[in-house]
Structure formats: structure tokens, C-alpha cells
Design a protein around this motif. Sequence first.
Motif, mmCIF file in Angstrom:
data_model
loop_
_atom_site.group_PDB
_atom_site.id
_atom_site.type_symbol
_atom_site.label_atom_id
_atom_site.label_comp_id
_atom_site.label_asym_id
_atom_site.label_seq_id
_atom_site.Cartn_x
_atom_site.Cartn_y
_atom_site.Cartn_z
ATOM 1 N N SER A 265 0.756 -1.256 0.039
ATOM 2 C CA SER A 265 0.122 0.064 0.056
ATOM 3 C C SER A 265 0.697 1.327 0.085
ATOM 4 O O SER A 265 0.229 2.436 0.149
ATOM 5 N N SER A 268 -0.111 3.706 -2.734
ATOM 6 C CA SER A 268 -1.377 3.748 -3.189
ATOM 7 C C SER A 268 -1.771 5.203 -2.844
ATOM 8 O O SER A 268 -1.511 5.736 -1.889
ATOM 9 N N GLY A 271 -4.209 4.970 -0.140
ATOM 10 C CA GLY A 271 -3.742 3.906 1.125
ATOM 11 C C GLY A 271 -3.356 4.668 2.397
ATOM 12 O O GLY A 271 -3.438 5.775 2.390
#
Length: 364
Positions: A265, A268, A271
Amino acid sequence: MKVEGFVADGYDAVREVFQKLVDEDRETGAGVSVWKDGREVVQLSAGWADAARTRPWQANTLVMPYSLSKAFVTLAALVAVRDGVLLLDEPIATYWPDYGVNGKERTTLRQVLTHRAGQPRFPAEAAGLDLLDDGGLRESLVRAAPEYVPGTSLGEHALTYGHLVDGILRAGAGTTLVEMFNDVVRPALSLDAWFSVPDPALDRVADLEYADPAWPRRLHAAPWLQIPAGALDIERTNSRAWRQAVFGAVNLHTTATAMAQFFSSLTSEDGPVRALLGPQLHADLLASQVTDFDEVFGTRITWTLGFVRDRGKIAKGGIGGSAAWWSLTHGHGCAYLTRRLDDHSRAAEIAVALGDDLTVVGED
């Protein structure tokens, strides 16, 4: 020893490579995890978690991955930047006046986080200090002159990284590294990772062991790891006192699953790392900051604020063989964490099975 755990369709090669490492006695205790599209697609364990070989390695086994710890020291520092109490390019002496002496007057937090602060090791005067003398080691850095003009050279701050950030947080943010990590970073990222392992988790910690007793002496980084004595001494690093201390540069204890999930993550846009830091600091964290010859690594390398980066990955590892990375090519997060202290060939072979390459570390 049989490899336990699961692999999703398409990941059988990872199990085969891991089993080969075990069969060849190159691995005696380790975990492998791969995350893709928000789920764990590989979770493998093999060997033992303890020196007596009575506790099998399990998915929740904690182990110290040495310098992989530094990524979370970086995040603790950046939370203070997010909150406006520290600035990346303000001289540290603005917050920590005692530090601004002997050529360190203009040293910045950015230089610390990118390993260009000129203090890649503790000074000779710290040789008589105990490994767990946190205050004494921090003060030795305050008094010492840098080995080079900050910002002009590069060398991973192998043991000093956490003490420098801790000192900056204490002086500029009124908190400590462990408080920032425990109170903000760890809960925000839902990490099964610990500086100062709590009592209930101690029975999950794996004992480190040498693949070869001569291993500490063979390390290219050995000259940067000798002061204070003990960071490579498994009698010290397997002790309860060490596991429940905070030595930020190296002694996070965590699981392969936790590290692979974190790296999966890392980039991201929706995220937890971006949510923790905000868009601009998240971009700064991942962006290449400097590419040069790293004297401690002994190779040309590209550093972000806390990670190494090249065209294929964003990664961090530690002496002894543990490594974790985000594959920019394949979009998966991976971790290989081991208690058997040796080189990185085992993680590299796992990476090859995934189509990744851990050997290239410079972007240009």
C-alpha cells in the motif's frame, strides 16, 4: 523441514524456491509474504523461531530485520513535518541548538533522512558506551564533528539514524521516536511491528543466529557497525533487554505479512501511508532525493526519504538477509524476513521467482 502456508494460483514458483532454500540448509527460520490487489497471495513459513528449535516459525513470528526498521523512523519524522513542528530543510540547530556545533550548524532533517548528514557511524568517543545507553549515544552525536560536510557525500547512517531522528523529535516536537511510532504511525498503518516489544508479544520473537560465526567480520558495512559494540552480537540482540529497548536504526520487530502488506500500500493514492502523511509529503517520501555512491553499501544507490529506489522497485532491507519491496513493475508488495544472518541471496531468489530484481539499486 517442510514449508507451511499457502500460495495463490500463479505463485507456485515462490514455494518451490523457498522449499529449495530450506532443503539446501540455507534457511533455518523465515517467512515470506506477497500482497497483490489488497490481499495476501503468498504466506509461507519454514523452520524454527528459536535457537533450541522447539518453536516452529509461524505467520505471526516477529523478527528483527535490522535496517528495514529505518523506514518507520522516517515515517515518525515525517508526521512531525506534517504537523508543522519540523521542516525538512530547516537547520536542525533551529530546534536542537546543542546539535549545531562542529560543522553541523546547517545540517537539515532532509540530509539526515537521506543519509547525507555526515554521521554514518557513532564517533570513537562512544566506543565505551553500552549499546542501550540511549542518552549517551545521542549526546555523542551532538558533540561530534561530521565525517564530511553535510550534503556533500552519501553513506547509510547505519546505527545512528534512529538516535538522530529521536533527538530531533525530542527537541523540536516535544516527543520521542517511540512515542510517535506507537501513538501515531503504528495505529494509522495497523502494523504488527514494534519498537520495544510489549510483554504479551515477546513469545512471538525469533532468535537470530549466524549462518557462519565469521559473518559479522565479512560485512562490507562492518566498520560502520562496530561502535557501540553489540549490534551484531546475537547474545545481546536476542536478549529481552534489547527487544524491549528502542534502537531505531535496527531493532523494529515485525512479521513478513506486516511488511509485505505495508509495502503493498506504500504508493497507493488511497492507502494508509498517503492518509497518514498527506499528498505532498507522501509524494516527497517516494520521490528520488539523491543518487550517488553510498560508501556503506559499497555501491551506487538512489535514496528517497527512507527507501532505496530504482526503475523496478521501492525497497528496504537489512544486514542479515531480510528485505521488503514494492514492485513498480508488477504491482505487488513482498517481504522475506529471516532469523538466519547471512547475505541477501535468499531474498533475491524469491524476488526472481516473482519477476523482480533486488540487485539494481540506482535509478540512473
